[in-house]
Design an enzyme around this catalytic site. Sequence first.
Site, PDB file in Angstrom:
ATOM      1  N   ARG A 211       0.823  -1.215   0.000  1.00 22.83           N
ATOM      2  CA  ARG A 211       0.000   0.000   0.000  1.00 22.83           C
ATOM      3  C   ARG A 211       0.860   1.269   0.000  1.00 22.83           C
ATOM      4  NH1 ARG A 211      -4.370   0.431   3.705  1.00 22.83           N
ATOM      5  NH2 ARG A 211      -2.744   1.152   5.079  1.00 22.83           N
TER       6      ARG A 211
ATOM      7  N   ARG B 226      10.735  -0.045   9.065  1.00 25.53           N
ATOM      8  CA  ARG B 226      11.115  -0.521  10.395  1.00 25.53           C
ATOM      9  C   ARG B 226      12.633  -0.417  10.545  1.00 25.53           C
ATOM     10  NH1 ARG B 226       6.730   0.342  11.692  1.00 25.53           N
ATOM     11  NH2 ARG B 226       5.165  -1.007  12.643  1.00 25.53           N
TER      12      ARG B 226
ATOM     13  N   ASP C 133      13.013   7.732   9.591  1.00 20.52           N
ATOM     14  CA  ASP C 133      11.886   7.945  10.497  1.00 20.52           C
ATOM     15  C   ASP C 133      11.845   6.854  11.561  1.00 20.52           C
ATOM     16  OD1 ASP C 133       9.491   9.317  11.323  1.00 20.52           O
ATOM     17  OD2 ASP C 133       8.377   7.588  10.546  1.00 20.52           O
TER      18      ASP C 133
ATOM     19  N   GLU D  82      14.252   1.481  19.026  1.00 23.24           N
ATOM     20  CA  GLU D  82      13.491   2.693  19.351  1.00 23.24           C
ATOM     21  C   GLU D  82      12.418   2.444  20.418  1.00 23.24           C
ATOM     22  OE1 GLU D  82      11.909   3.338  15.268  1.00 23.24           O
ATOM     23  OE2 GLU D  82       9.928   3.065  16.159  1.00 23.24           O
TER      24      GLU D  82
ATOM     25  N   HIS E  80       9.639   8.273  14.383  1.00 27.11           N
ATOM     26  CA  HIS E  80       8.608   7.319  13.934  1.00 27.11           C
ATOM     27  C   HIS E  80       7.240   8.010  13.898  1.00 27.11           C
ATOM     28  CE1 HIS E  80       7.419   2.804  13.823  1.00 27.11           C
ATOM     29  NE2 HIS E  80       6.606   3.545  13.070  1.00 27.11           N
TER      30      HIS E  80
HETATM   31  P1  NAI Z   1       1.820  -3.768   2.893  1.00 28.02           P
HETATM   32  O1  NAI Z   1       1.621  -5.057   3.595  1.00 28.02           O
HETATM   33  O2  NAI Z   1       0.717  -3.170   2.108  1.00 28.02           O
HETATM   34  O3  NAI Z   1       3.087  -3.895   1.919  1.00 28.02           O
HETATM   35  C1  NAI Z   1       4.248  -4.533   2.277  1.00 28.02           C
HETATM   36  C2  NAI Z   1       4.847  -5.081   0.997  1.00 28.02           C
HETATM   37  O4  NAI Z   1       6.131  -5.601   1.332  1.00 28.02           O
HETATM   38  C3  NAI Z   1       4.042  -6.227   0.381  1.00 28.02           C
HETATM   39  O5  NAI Z   1       3.803  -5.952  -0.988  1.00 28.02           O
HETATM   40  C4  NAI Z   1       4.945  -7.447   0.569  1.00 28.02           C
HETATM   41  O6  NAI Z   1       4.833  -8.386  -0.478  1.00 28.02           O
HETATM   42  C5  NAI Z   1       6.301  -6.806   0.590  1.00 28.02           C
HETATM   43  N1  NAI Z   1       7.322  -7.609   1.236  1.00 28.02           N
HETATM   44  C6  NAI Z   1       7.238  -8.310   2.374  1.00 28.02           C
HETATM   45  N2  NAI Z   1       8.416  -8.882   2.661  1.00 28.02           N
HETATM   46  C7  NAI Z   1       9.263  -8.518   1.672  1.00 28.02           C
HETATM   47  C8  NAI Z   1      10.612  -8.790   1.401  1.00 28.02           C
HETATM   48  N3  NAI Z   1      11.341  -9.550   2.215  1.00 28.02           N
HETATM   49  N4  NAI Z   1      11.161  -8.251   0.292  1.00 28.02           N
HETATM   50  C9  NAI Z   1      10.418  -7.483  -0.545  1.00 28.02           C
HETATM   51  N5  NAI Z   1       9.125  -7.195  -0.333  1.00 28.02           N
HETATM   52  C10 NAI Z   1       8.559  -7.708   0.759  1.00 28.02           C
HETATM   53  O7  NAI Z   1       2.324  -2.757   4.031  1.00 28.02           O
HETATM   54  P2  NAI Z   1       2.271  -1.170   3.997  1.00 28.02           P
HETATM   55  O8  NAI Z   1       0.992  -0.686   4.532  1.00 28.02           O
HETATM   56  O9  NAI Z   1       2.712  -0.679   2.667  1.00 28.02           O
HETATM   57  O10 NAI Z   1       3.399  -0.837   5.084  1.00 28.02           O
HETATM   58  C11 NAI Z   1       4.760  -1.135   4.880  1.00 28.02           C
HETATM   59  C12 NAI Z   1       5.508  -1.011   6.181  1.00 28.02           C
HETATM   60  O11 NAI Z   1       5.617   0.375   6.541  1.00 28.02           O
HETATM   61  C13 NAI Z   1       4.759  -1.603   7.414  1.00 28.02           C
HETATM   62  O12 NAI Z   1       4.915  -2.945   7.528  1.00 28.02           O
HETATM   63  C14 NAI Z   1       5.407  -0.878   8.554  1.00 28.02           C
HETATM   64  O13 NAI Z   1       6.561  -1.591   8.942  1.00 28.02           O
HETATM   65  C15 NAI Z   1       5.797   0.466   7.947  1.00 28.02           C
HETATM   66  N6  NAI Z   1       5.008   1.574   8.450  1.00 28.02           N
HETATM   67  C16 NAI Z   1       5.657   2.649   9.005  1.00 28.02           C
HETATM   68  C17 NAI Z   1       4.965   3.745   9.454  1.00 28.02           C
HETATM   69  C18 NAI Z   1       5.635   4.961   9.973  1.00 28.02           C
HETATM   70  O14 NAI Z   1       4.980   5.819  10.568  1.00 28.02           O
HETATM   71  N7  NAI Z   1       6.922   5.136   9.775  1.00 28.02           N
HETATM   72  C19 NAI Z   1       3.509   3.737   9.434  1.00 28.02           C
HETATM   73  C20 NAI Z   1       2.928   2.608   8.764  1.00 28.02           C
HETATM   74  C21 NAI Z   1       3.663   1.560   8.328  1.00 28.02           C
END
Ligand code: NAI
Length: 327
Positions: A153, A232, A256, A261, A293
């Site tokens: 996403r 992360r 971020d 953390e 973060h």
């Molecule tokens: P999502 O689940 O929609 O997308 C994650 C993507 O990563 C998926 O397409 C998945 O296939 C891919 N993926 C998983 N493992 C992988 C790997 N080893 N190599 C390559 N691709 C891989 O998650 P979304 O909503 O896009 O969020 C992504 C990450 O952002 C979250 O898991 C979270 O850790 C982080 N996040 C950070 C925030 C912040 O405030 N800094 C807030 C929200 C999320």
Amino acid sequence: MQVTVYNCRAFDEKDLFMEYAKELGIDLVLCADAPNQENIFLCKGSQCVDVITSKIDADLIQAFHDNGVEYITTRTIGYDHIDLTAARACGIKVGNAPYGPNGVADYTVMLILMSIRKMEAILRRTALQDYTLAGLNGRELKDLTVGVIGTGRIGATVIRSLSGFGCRILAYDLYEKEEVKQYAAYVPLSDIWKEADVITLHTPLTEDNFHLINQETIGQMKNGVVIINTARGALIDSDALIAAIEDGRIGAAGLDVVENEFGLYYYDHKADILKNKELALFRSFPNVTVSHHMAFYTRNYVETVVKDSLMSCKYYMEGKENPWEIK
Ligand code: NAI
């Protein structure tokens, strides 16, 4: 129907929690702190607890279970702070609250722009009334290749936004997405390391990608590459990143999130001696932008997570199909 909310922030969440709980017919117990063995008694009588990114380890899960908790909802997208194995072992279900990806995506684009335009250094000079130009020459996004790792996403939204800047976009994910292909070319990870001028991370943290950016992968990258992490902290080996910033192989970074953390962010530590040496070093570099973060932190986010986390508890307690439950 009772829910105990931990880490409830008085300045932006409390009123919303009370408003939505009233609408949904839920009684609330509100606690400003993260759950711990001292305040665990506050969840007694609640089938559900509502948490954020504090560490929810096996001991805490056992304590929730002993107090009758059946469902944990986290007001976050990521849920790696919760020991899912321990939760499953004692029959506790877990849900998350995915909010729109735009807040984090916008913030990521901002960090990319700040990094390539040396904004951290510019702001530091401006604060000292040093209005010189030397060393502040930036680069234009249209001339650069951006590598996006993780096209879920958030990653896909970053790609769509970046497409307006005219840069070349390379993408990597375990699963390819059709909609992404109109803006970016999926390539093997090794091509991202080799070809990208900017690398931005958007995967969850898993056992497979712990320290994805490390001494060996940094060694494959272009000189002066920019690293952006809004995903992360542990996706990057901090020591390897610091070494590469110190010797100039990494040109800039926007972080971020950082390793270790937990317990640090969202608290006022002004008067404390901190042990996070890597964070102190990152903060000392004029080509590194550090934030605590908060890429997610928009008005839209607060409203969504408060409402959806309570809805998810209600669905659980009413035995309804729960779209927020992590299966
Ligand atoms: P999502 O689940 O929609 O997308 C994650 C993507 O990563 C998926 O397409 C998945 O296939 C891919 N993926 C998983 N493992 C992988 C790997 N080893 N190599 C390559 N691709 C891989 O998650 P979304 O909503 O896009 O969020 C992504 C990450 O952002 C979250 O898991 C979270 O850790 C982080 N996040 C950070 C925030 C912040 O405030 N800094 C807030 C929200 C999320």
